[in-house]
Design an enzyme around this catalytic site. Structure first.
Site, short mmCIF file in Angstrom:
data_model
loop_
_atom_site.label_atom_id
_atom_site.label_comp_id
_atom_site.label_asym_id
_atom_site.label_seq_id
_atom_site.Cartn_x
_atom_site.Cartn_y
_atom_site.Cartn_z
NE ARG A 162 -4.14 -1.89 1.90
CZ ARG A 162 -5.28 -1.91 2.59
NH1 ARG A 162 -5.50 -0.96 3.49
NH2 ARG A 162 -6.18 -2.82 2.37
CG ASP A 175 -13.70 5.88 7.05
OD1 ASP A 175 -14.38 4.84 7.09
OD2 ASP A 175 -12.46 5.89 6.96
#
Length: 280
Positions: free
Chosen positions: A43, A149
């Protein structure tokens, strides 16, 4: 775990991984186990490449020296955002068949319902909640859903409300007609959530480990597949903070692999990963 892997594009050591997961934990409270070593490389290698570095050690130093430039990108990259429409279907069935009839009686005087989707990812959960509420609550009621979030990228995507058609494969035809607009031209293989759903949802960035600038109380809260990432003490603290924002008798929905068992909270289990606030 090997310190170096010759096959990798960038040098990446266990020290690099330990620094990065410690930084992630300090900010988000999320515990990163040893088996996420490769995931962090996968990532973050895009960020290393984009910034022109040749190794992760340079990236770690950059994060230390320029957190204002890179920290948000770092957190966005390592945050997991797996979700789908009507995921864990039994929760939405409980809302429609059991919870909403109770709330329609309980909240009759003010005619409003307040919901929080904590850890909303790319928006499928709050939009699924919005559909469930709009289908089962009279039109003259005031419905608001807060969707939060940590990841600013997924929030931006969620607010836009545009999805590839394969993401709606499990949704029935009636719902597709009522709540989705088909794309055309360059958007041919995409759909967009209708405005009447988007207008009742408020997307906000929020770190669950920090202060919650939230006002009022919620009738129920969805915090699913979030607690699993935290240690016991943090789970207990979060559950109690949720309880403090729930109306009397309010419900907390958590993920299929999560539990409040043996935690000191004011919740009682009333269904499959569904908890009710039973004491103040």
């Amino acid at each position: 775990m090997a310190d170096k892997d010759k096959a990798r594009e960038f040098e990446y050591t266990e020290d690099d991984f330990n620094f990065l997961r410690r930084l992630s934990n300090q900010h988000s409270g999320i515990l990163v186990p040893d088996d996420k070593f490769d995931m962090f490389y996968s990532r973050l290698s895009k960020r290393v490449r984009l910034l022109g570095f040749t190794c992760f050690k340079q990236y770690c130093r950059y994060l230390q020296e320029h957190p204002d430039r890179e920290f948000t990108e770092f957190i966005n990259a390592v945050t997991t955002n797996l979700t789908s429409f009507f995921r864990e279907k039994h929760h939405f069935e409980f809302v429609a068949q059991t919870l909403l009839p109770e709330l329609l009686k309980k909240n009759q005087s003010q005619k409003q319902i307040r919901v929080w989707s904590a850890g909303c990812s790319t928006g499928e959960e709050p939009y699924s909640l919005a559909m469930t509420l709009m289908e089962n609550v009279p039109r003259d009621w005031d419905i608001k859903i807060l969707a939060t979030d940590l990841d600013t990228n997924v929030l931006s995507s969620a607010a836009e409300g545009v999805y590839p058609v394969d993401r709606i494969a499990s949704i029935n035809e009636e719902r597709l007609r009522n709540w989705f607009q088909k794309g055309a031209g360059t958007q041919l293989h995409k759909v967009k959530i209708r405005p009447e759903l988007r207008q009742i949802i408020y997307f906000k960035q929020l770190n669950l480990m920090q202060d919650w600038p939230l006002k009022g109380t919620f009738d129920f809260i969805f915090c699913r597949n979030v607690l699993i990432y935290f240690d016991r003490a943090t789970k207990e603290r979060l559950a109690n903070r949720y309880a403090g924002l729930l109306a009397e008798g309010g419900c907390l929905f958590i993920g299929h692999s999560e539990s409040l068992h043996q935690l000191d909270t004011p919740f009682s289990l009333i269904g499959n990963t569904i908890y009710k606030k039973t004491r103040l």
